[in-house]
Design a protein around this motif. Sequence first.
Motif, PDB file in Angstrom:
ATOM      1  N   VAL A  25       0.839  -1.327   0.079  1.00 46.67           N
ATOM      2  CA  VAL A  25      -0.018  -0.019  -0.009  1.00 46.67           C
ATOM      3  C   VAL A  25       0.900   1.371   0.100  1.00 46.67           C
ATOM      4  O   VAL A  25       0.536   2.119  -0.846  1.00 46.67           O
ATOM      5  N   ILE A  26       1.888   1.479   0.807  1.00 50.22           N
ATOM      6  CA  ILE A  26       2.660   2.424   0.937  1.00 50.22           C
ATOM      7  C   ILE A  26       3.597   2.725  -0.169  1.00 50.22           C
ATOM      8  O   ILE A  26       3.615   3.895  -0.794  1.00 50.22           O
ATOM      9  N   GLY A  28       2.793   1.634  -3.210  1.00 49.69           N
ATOM     10  CA  GLY A  28       2.141   1.923  -4.367  1.00 49.69           C
ATOM     11  C   GLY A  28       1.509   3.409  -4.378  1.00 49.69           C
ATOM     12  O   GLY A  28       1.540   3.994  -5.450  1.00 49.69           O
ATOM     13  N   SER A  29       1.350   3.840  -3.042  1.00 47.36           N
ATOM     14  CA  SER A  29       1.121   5.226  -2.941  1.00 47.36           C
ATOM     15  C   SER A  29       2.109   6.246  -3.475  1.00 47.36           C
ATOM     16  O   SER A  29       2.007   7.276  -4.271  1.00 47.36           O
ATOM     17  N   ARG A  30       3.515   6.039  -2.947  1.00 50.17           N
ATOM     18  CA  ARG A  30       4.450   6.611  -3.186  1.00 50.17           C
ATOM     19  C   ARG A  30       4.888   6.567  -4.668  1.00 50.17           C
ATOM     20  O   ARG A  30       5.300   7.419  -5.466  1.00 50.17           O
ATOM     21  N   ILE A  32       2.829   6.091  -7.130  1.00 48.46           N
ATOM     22  CA  ILE A  32       1.946   6.909  -8.007  1.00 48.46           C
ATOM     23  C   ILE A  32       2.280   8.320  -7.941  1.00 48.46           C
ATOM     24  O   ILE A  32       2.255   8.968  -9.000  1.00 48.46           O
ATOM     25  N   ARG A  33       2.811   8.752  -6.839  1.00 43.55           N
ATOM     26  CA  ARG A  33       3.121  10.247  -6.749  1.00 43.55           C
ATOM     27  C   ARG A  33       4.497  10.501  -7.878  1.00 43.55           C
ATOM     28  O   ARG A  33       4.484  11.381  -8.554  1.00 43.55           O
ATOM     29  N   TYR A  34       5.549   9.603  -7.550  1.00 43.47           N
ATOM     30  CA  TYR A  34       6.493   9.834  -8.568  1.00 43.47           C
ATOM     31  C   TYR A  34       6.173   9.751  -9.855  1.00 43.47           C
ATOM     32  O   TYR A  34       6.535  10.321 -10.685  1.00 43.47           O
ATOM     33  N   SER A  36       3.458  10.515 -11.370  1.00 43.43           N
ATOM     34  CA  SER A  36       2.803  11.586 -11.585  1.00 43.43           C
ATOM     35  C   SER A  36       3.750  12.710 -11.874  1.00 43.43           C
ATOM     36  O   SER A  36       3.526  13.479 -13.011  1.00 43.43           O
TER      37      SER A  36
END
Length: 360
Positions: A25-26, A28-30, A32-34, A36
């Motif tokens: 989860v963590i 995946g979130s990071r 997605i930010r990178y 973007s």
Amino acid sequence: MIIFRYLTREILQTMAAVAGVLLLVIMGSRFIRYFSNAAEGEIPVDILGTLMLFHLPGFLELILPLAFFLGILLALGQLYLNSEITVLVACGTSPNKLLWVSLLPATVVAILVGLCSLWLTPAGALHNETMIAEQRSQLDFGVLAPGRFQDFGDGRVAYTETLSESERRLEEVFISERQRRGDGTPQTVVTRAAEGYQTVDEETGSRFLVLSRGQRFSVDPGRAVAEHLAFGRYAVRLSGAAERQDLDDAELLSTPVLAAQGSPEAMAQLQWRLGLPPMVFILTLLAMPLSRVNPRQGRFAKLLPAIFLYVAYLSLLLAAMDAMAGGSWPVALGMWPIHLGFLAIGLLMTLQAQRKGMSG
């Protein structure tokens, strides 16, 4: 030894499952930010894997204590639910022995957490920040998206119509830069060229963007006069070998450097890193009595109170670190009263559970 292997396997298997889910989860979130940022042209796509790899220790130092805490709760809760702990206690296995069995894998987890917090996490964070800072300060072909105007900071905007597959040659290049003359007056320099490629000076190590068949305009704000230069070949300096980013944030410094600095920010970060390994043992003390459930209640009966207790523990540590860095909390006390407070809570809960009987 049979009981030790059995309980350790149950705890570590549950911890691995919880850690895997949290890490997915963590990360995946990071990611997605990178991703973007890469889509916007701020960083090249080919360094995403490296960034995620060097972020891994920072994720693990926070995930492993929580995963081990939940691993004890869920694993021993299942044993209570199946009345296996009742059988072990009836066969002469004391509650203290169950605690020592849990402390042995806790030692392994604490060593891993200490390795991450004291060494790997700051090294990885410094590597990533340095890499990102270099990409943002340099006009690198790897971050150029054809057909888009992209801001590279320091008043530099670039555009290219097409980019070769090898990312070595540009076509129809446009560069706008904010510069200052020798007398300090500002000027805007606009350069347009048919082609361009990047090269590095072997003697100085400086990077240049070499443009061919183009024009260069220098414009002063408020003046109707502009300088015009037509060129067949023109080199724009991108960066020098001696240029370094000033990365002096406490989170990026190594542990020996933090200990030598002695500033409130450094001491706050140092105590945070030193406090994570003992936190694993304190959470083990808290998890043992919390894992004791009645078979009619279910293994998740005390999961929510346990999570609230962990969140309170972590929030107090973060608040103390911010207060120390801001100078509103004495460095001499630091975060140790919080650790000692939760250690006392864990001991009291364990003693109370032992008086009642771990199986009853």
